[in-house]
Design a protein around this motif. Sequence first.
Motif, PDB file in Angstrom:
ATOM      1  N   ASN A 118       0.816  -1.214   0.000  1.00  8.64           N
ATOM      2  CA  ASN A 118       0.000   0.000   0.000  1.00  8.64           C
ATOM      3  C   ASN A 118       0.849   1.263   0.000  1.00  8.64           C
ATOM      4  O   ASN A 118       0.500   2.250  -0.651  1.00  8.64           O
ATOM      5  CB  ASN A 118      -0.966   0.006   1.189  1.00  8.64           C
ATOM      6  CG  ASN A 118      -2.150  -0.910   0.967  1.00  8.64           C
ATOM      7  OD1 ASN A 118      -2.524  -1.209  -0.160  1.00  8.64           O
ATOM      8  ND2 ASN A 118      -2.744  -1.359   2.044  1.00  8.64           N
ATOM      9  N   ALA A 119       1.968   1.255   0.718  1.00  8.48           N
ATOM     10  CA  ALA A 119       2.859   2.421   0.729  1.00  8.48           C
ATOM     11  C   ALA A 119       3.408   2.683  -0.675  1.00  8.48           C
ATOM     12  O   ALA A 119       3.496   3.834  -1.119  1.00  8.48           O
ATOM     13  CB  ALA A 119       4.000   2.217   1.723  1.00  8.48           C
ATOM     14  N   GLN A 120       3.754   1.619  -1.388  1.00  8.25           N
ATOM     15  CA  GLN A 120       4.250   1.777  -2.753  1.00  8.25           C
ATOM     16  C   GLN A 120       3.144   2.250  -3.693  1.00  8.25           C
ATOM     17  O   GLN A 120       3.382   3.093  -4.567  1.00  8.25           O
ATOM     18  CB  GLN A 120       4.858   0.463  -3.243  1.00  8.25           C
ATOM     19  CG  GLN A 120       6.135   0.131  -2.502  1.00  8.25           C
ATOM     20  CD  GLN A 120       6.592  -1.291  -2.728  1.00  8.25           C
ATOM     21  OE1 GLN A 120       5.931  -2.074  -3.390  1.00  8.25           O
ATOM     22  NE2 GLN A 120       7.738  -1.635  -2.156  1.00  8.25           N
ATOM     23  N   LEU A 121       1.934   1.753  -3.488  1.00 12.09           N
ATOM     24  CA  LEU A 121       0.810   2.228  -4.298  1.00 12.09           C
ATOM     25  C   LEU A 121       0.509   3.699  -4.020  1.00 12.09           C
ATOM     26  O   LEU A 121       0.219   4.466  -4.937  1.00 12.09           O
ATOM     27  CB  LEU A 121      -0.440   1.382  -4.026  1.00 12.09           C
ATOM     28  CG  LEU A 121      -0.425  -0.044  -4.553  1.00 12.09           C
ATOM     29  CD1 LEU A 121      -1.700  -0.769  -4.135  1.00 12.09           C
ATOM     30  CD2 LEU A 121      -0.247  -0.084  -6.053  1.00 12.09           C
ATOM     31  N   ASP A 122       0.584   4.084  -2.749  1.00 17.47           N
ATOM     32  CA  ASP A 122       0.339   5.486  -2.382  1.00 17.47           C
ATOM     33  C   ASP A 122       1.351   6.406  -3.070  1.00 17.47           C
ATOM     34  O   ASP A 122       0.986   7.458  -3.603  1.00 17.47           O
ATOM     35  CB  ASP A 122       0.421   5.678  -0.869  1.00 17.47           C
ATOM     36  CG  ASP A 122      -0.708   4.984  -0.121  1.00 17.47           C
ATOM     37  OD1 ASP A 122      -1.622   4.432  -0.769  1.00 17.47           O
ATOM     38  OD2 ASP A 122      -0.660   4.979   1.127  1.00 17.47           O
ATOM     39  N   ALA A 123       2.613   6.002  -3.069  1.00 16.62           N
ATOM     40  CA  ALA A 123       3.656   6.804  -3.711  1.00 16.62           C
ATOM     41  C   ALA A 123       3.414   6.896  -5.210  1.00 16.62           C
ATOM     42  O   ALA A 123       3.538   7.971  -5.808  1.00 16.62           O
ATOM     43  CB  ALA A 123       5.034   6.210  -3.421  1.00 16.62           C
ATOM     44  N   ARG A 124       3.045   5.790  -5.833  1.00 13.85           N
ATOM     45  CA  ARG A 124       2.772   5.786  -7.274  1.00 13.85           C
ATOM     46  C   ARG A 124       1.551   6.652  -7.587  1.00 13.85           C
ATOM     47  O   ARG A 124       1.530   7.392  -8.567  1.00 13.85           O
ATOM     48  CB  ARG A 124       2.546   4.356  -7.766  1.00 13.85           C
ATOM     49  CG  ARG A 124       2.452   4.263  -9.263  1.00 13.85           C
ATOM     50  CD  ARG A 124       2.458   2.843  -9.770  1.00 13.85           C
ATOM     51  NE  ARG A 124       3.721   2.197  -9.471  1.00 13.85           N
ATOM     52  CZ  ARG A 124       3.839   1.139  -8.676  1.00 13.85           C
ATOM     53  NH1 ARG A 124       2.789   0.613  -8.102  1.00 13.85           N
ATOM     54  NH2 ARG A 124       5.012   0.596  -8.455  1.00 13.85           N
ATOM     55  N   PHE A 125       0.526   6.606  -6.728  1.00 17.11           N
ATOM     56  CA  PHE A 125      -0.675   7.432  -6.918  1.00 17.11           C
ATOM     57  C   PHE A 125      -0.306   8.914  -6.871  1.00 17.11           C
ATOM     58  O   PHE A 125      -0.739   9.691  -7.716  1.00 17.11           O
ATOM     59  CB  PHE A 125      -1.706   7.099  -5.832  1.00 17.11           C
ATOM     60  CG  PHE A 125      -2.992   7.868  -5.955  1.00 17.11           C
ATOM     61  CD1 PHE A 125      -4.033   7.375  -6.713  1.00 17.11           C
ATOM     62  CD2 PHE A 125      -3.161   9.078  -5.306  1.00 17.11           C
ATOM     63  CE1 PHE A 125      -5.228   8.078  -6.831  1.00 17.11           C
ATOM     64  CE2 PHE A 125      -4.339   9.794  -5.412  1.00 17.11           C
ATOM     65  CZ  PHE A 125      -5.373   9.294  -6.182  1.00 17.11           C
ATOM     66  N   ARG A 126       0.499   9.299  -5.881  1.00 21.42           N
ATOM     67  CA  ARG A 126       0.905  10.710  -5.761  1.00 21.42           C
ATOM     68  C   ARG A 126       1.688  11.165  -6.991  1.00 21.42           C
ATOM     69  O   ARG A 126       1.546  12.304  -7.440  1.00 21.42           O
ATOM     70  CB  ARG A 126       1.725  10.921  -4.488  1.00 21.42           C
ATOM     71  CG  ARG A 126       0.877  10.930  -3.230  1.00 21.42           C
ATOM     72  CD  ARG A 126       1.662  11.384  -2.011  1.00 21.42           C
ATOM     73  NE  ARG A 126       2.836  10.580  -1.736  1.00 21.42           N
ATOM     74  CZ  ARG A 126       2.838   9.452  -1.019  1.00 21.42           C
ATOM     75  NH1 ARG A 126       1.727   9.001  -0.502  1.00 21.42           N
ATOM     76  NH2 ARG A 126       3.953   8.791  -0.825  1.00 21.42           N
ATOM     77  N   LEU A 127       2.513  10.282  -7.552  1.00 20.60           N
ATOM     78  CA  LEU A 127       3.259  10.631  -8.761  1.00 20.60           C
ATOM     79  C   LEU A 127       2.336  10.809  -9.964  1.00 20.60           C
ATOM     80  O   LEU A 127       2.560  11.671 -10.803  1.00 20.60           O
ATOM     81  CB  LEU A 127       4.311   9.565  -9.074  1.00 20.60           C
ATOM     82  CG  LEU A 127       5.501   9.485  -8.129  1.00 20.60           C
ATOM     83  CD1 LEU A 127       6.398   8.318  -8.502  1.00 20.60           C
ATOM     84  CD2 LEU A 127       6.281  10.788  -8.122  1.00 20.60           C
ATOM     85  N   GLN A 128       1.310   9.994 -10.045  1.00 16.48           N
ATOM     86  CA  GLN A 128       0.382  10.093 -11.170  1.00 16.48           C
ATOM     87  C   GLN A 128      -0.594  11.251 -11.016  1.00 16.48           C
ATOM     88  O   GLN A 128      -1.122  11.746 -12.010  1.00 16.48           O
ATOM     89  CB  GLN A 128      -0.378   8.777 -11.361  1.00 16.48           C
ATOM     90  CG  GLN A 128       0.484   7.721 -12.012  1.00 16.48           C
ATOM     91  CD  GLN A 128      -0.310   6.527 -12.446  1.00 16.48           C
ATOM     92  OE1 GLN A 128      -0.298   5.523 -11.770  1.00 16.48           O
ATOM     93  NE2 GLN A 128      -0.998   6.626 -13.558  1.00 16.48           N
ATOM     94  N   ASP A 129      -0.845  11.689  -9.793  1.00 19.21           N
ATOM     95  CA  ASP A 129      -1.769  12.793  -9.539  1.00 19.21           C
ATOM     96  C   ASP A 129      -1.052  14.117  -9.811  1.00 19.21           C
ATOM     97  O   ASP A 129      -0.680  14.850  -8.906  1.00 19.21           O
ATOM     98  CB  ASP A 129      -2.270  12.722  -8.098  1.00 19.21           C
ATOM     99  CG  ASP A 129      -3.305  13.779  -7.781  1.00 19.21           C
ATOM    100  OD1 ASP A 129      -3.903  14.333  -8.726  1.00 19.21           O
ATOM    101  OD2 ASP A 129      -3.502  14.055  -6.587  1.00 19.21           O
ATOM    102  N   VAL A 130      -0.887  14.432 -11.078  1.00 24.73           N
ATOM    103  CA  VAL A 130      -0.092  15.577 -11.513  1.00 24.73           C
ATOM    104  C   VAL A 130      -0.658  16.890 -10.988  1.00 24.73           C
ATOM    105  O   VAL A 130       0.083  17.775 -10.565  1.00 24.73           O
ATOM    106  CB  VAL A 130       0.011  15.608 -13.052  1.00 24.73           C
ATOM    107  CG1 VAL A 130       0.752  16.838 -13.533  1.00 24.73           C
ATOM    108  CG2 VAL A 130       0.695  14.344 -13.552  1.00 24.73           C
ATOM    109  N   ASP A 131      -1.974  17.037 -10.978  1.00 33.73           N
ATOM    110  CA  ASP A 131      -2.571  18.306 -10.548  1.00 33.73           C
ATOM    111  C   ASP A 131      -2.744  18.409  -9.033  1.00 33.73           C
ATOM    112  O   ASP A 131      -3.172  19.442  -8.523  1.00 33.73           O
ATOM    113  CB  ASP A 131      -3.900  18.566 -11.253  1.00 33.73           C
ATOM    114  CG  ASP A 131      -4.968  17.522 -10.936  1.00 33.73           C
ATOM    115  OD1 ASP A 131      -4.744  16.648 -10.071  1.00 33.73           O
ATOM    116  OD2 ASP A 131      -6.041  17.582 -11.571  1.00 33.73           O
ATOM    117  N   GLY A 132      -2.408  17.345  -8.300  1.00 32.66           N
ATOM    118  CA  GLY A 132      -2.465  17.387  -6.845  1.00 32.66           C
ATOM    119  C   GLY A 132      -3.861  17.421  -6.268  1.00 32.66           C
ATOM    120  O   GLY A 132      -4.061  17.794  -5.107  1.00 32.66           O
ATOM    121  N   SER A 133      -4.855  16.987  -7.031  1.00 32.37           N
ATOM    122  CA  SER A 133      -6.243  17.044  -6.581  1.00 32.37           C
ATOM    123  C   SER A 133      -6.615  15.932  -5.599  1.00 32.37           C
ATOM    124  O   SER A 133      -7.657  15.991  -4.961  1.00 32.37           O
ATOM    125  CB  SER A 133      -7.180  16.972  -7.790  1.00 32.37           C
ATOM    126  OG  SER A 133      -7.068  15.703  -8.419  1.00 32.37           O
ATOM    127  N   GLY A 134      -5.787  14.910  -5.513  1.00 32.91           N
ATOM    128  CA  GLY A 134      -6.126  13.757  -4.678  1.00 32.91           C
ATOM    129  C   GLY A 134      -6.952  12.731  -5.425  1.00 32.91           C
ATOM    130  O   GLY A 134      -7.401  11.747  -4.836  1.00 32.91           O
TER     131      GLY A 134
END
Length: 149
Positions: A118-134
């Motif tokens: 889950n920590a690795q998925l969270d990091a990958r999600f933050r990288l893909q969330d370019v606009d920072g919207s969550g």
Amino acid sequence: MTLFRFLLRLGFASAARARRPRGRRAWAAVLHCSLLGAALATLPPQATAANLASDPQQQLQRMDSDGDGRISLGEYRAWMSRGFRAMDVNGDGVVQPHELPPGTRFRRRMALSLDEHNAQLDARFRLQDVDGSGFLDARELAAPPQMAR
């Protein structure tokens, strides 16, 4: 769509191309690819073809469990953890080498816990969330993850 292209679309570019991974992060990426590949290998061919979306909008619709047109971190985790849950035969939250199907490459004595996953998925999600919207939209979901900000 080939498994390689599917892994690239999901952001596993380094793991999909890795020949000799170095370090714990590289091995974790290879393990994630192994988990995904093993999960796909256990499905019948018709189910595998049906589960691979042909475009980003279809992928978003499959991942979007609440139907709001965007992917939250929880939805991303749930979708991306399907392979982990399938491989965790005893349900203890840790994938051990003996829980993987025969022929799956796995580093000796290396286990992956659900928390690490889950920590690795969270990091990958933050990288893909370019606009920072969550949230991820179809454009962000289709784009490869950016380098760490």
